[in-house]
Design an enzyme around this catalytic site. Structure first.
Site, PDB file in Angstrom:
ATOM      1  CD  GLU A 172      -3.121  -0.696   0.083  1.00 39.54           C
ATOM      2  OE1 GLU A 172      -3.027   0.345  -0.595  1.00 39.54           O
ATOM      3  OE2 GLU A 172      -4.041  -1.502  -0.064  1.00 39.54           O
ATOM      4  CB  SER A 191      -4.651   5.067  -6.136  1.00 38.75           C
ATOM      5  OG  SER A 191      -4.609   4.849  -4.736  1.00 38.75           O
TER       6      SER A 191
END
Length: 288
Positions: A172, A191
């Protein structure tokens, strides 16, 4: 992830559902295109090249929300992985089972315009744009499968919290060291428009060398940008350490040791940047 043991109505026993791609509205496709354009314009000099290659290999750069069936066909040819839709967060063991069998679970909803910069639950843009391109890289794809296999063992040993920190600080929010400097690869960073800048450029966070034991003792932020990022040397080294480590005795050793705070610096740390923590001090922390 969630604790329910039974899948919700309409989901299969493994919690998968149809993506129902044909039901996306023009506005939802436009939201994907807006997010994609913003990230793809600013990432090339920041993200690891393997990520950009994955966008091309998988043709994620085509307009509109990707169709999971088409995406899985291309991904299967590249590394034997596929993308499956789920109704939201899934139980730990279900998540690990999918990873161990080279299936990446992804939510099918996309954020609304008022959530463009932040939403609490990961949407299809985070899951697909953030995670899937690196699954086209054979080494990273093997790491993700190894993580899933390790997760099933951690569940039996009652050590999911420790292993979750490995996922958080690599998959992540991981950074990688390259000759041209530090680069992004973690899906939570790539993202996010804001964190893609913050993680590399801001003086606030620490950037520390990857150390498996240290990382698994380190709490993390769930409400804001990270206070510390860990830097791997290569995907090959990350995979090697994952498959060669006997985690059972490691969990036993860590059980009697205190956690590191999110802003801690240890005597043994390799420090790429000792951050000022100025950003974090201005925010209310929420760590686990």
């Amino acid at each position: 992830m969630v604790e329910e043991l039974e899948p919700p109505a309409g989901a299969a026993a493994d919690w998968t559902i149809s993506q129902a791609w044909g039901r996306y509205s023009a506005a939802e496709h436009a939201m994907w295109d807006t997010l994609f354009a913003r990230q793809s314009a600013m990432l090339p000099d920041r993200v690891v090249p393997e990520f950009m290659a994955g966008l091309d290999i998988l043709r994620i750069n085509r307009p509109g929300i990707p169709n999971f069936e088409e995406l899985s066909d291309r991904l299967m040819r590249a590394t034997g992985w596929q993308v499956v839709a789920v109704p939201g967060l899934v139980p730990d063991r279900v998540f690990f089972e999918h990873l161990a069998n080279r299936r990446f679970v992804a939510g099918r909803f996309i954020r609304t315009p008022d959530q463009i910069d932040y939403l609490q639950e990961p949407d299809i843009f985070h899951d697909v744009f953030g995670h899937v391109p690196l699954l086209a890289n054979p080494v990273f794809a093997d790491y993700m499968q190894a993580y899933g296999q390790g997760g099933l063992r951690a569940a039996d040993l009652g050590a999911i919290e420790r292993l979750a920190r490995l996922y958080w600080y690599t998959v992540e929010f991981g950074l990688i060291r390259r000759p041209e400097g530090l680069r992004l690869y973690g899906a939570g960073i790539v993202s996010s428009y804001g964190e893609s800048v913050f993680a590399l450029d801001d003086p606030s966070p620490h950037r520390l060398g990857f150390d498996l034991r240290r990382l698994m003792r380190t709490r993390y932020r769930i409400d804001d940008y990270q206070q510390s990022y860990f830097v791997i040397d290569s995907f090959e080294d990350l995979l090697r350490q994952t498959v060669e480590t006997d985690f059972a005795p490691l969990y036993a050793q860590l059980a009697g040791q205190p956690d590191f705070a999110t802003d801690a610096i240890a005597d043994t740390d390799i420090i790429y940047t000792q951050g000022t923590q100025a950003y974090a001090r201005a925010r209310a922390p929420e760590v686990i």
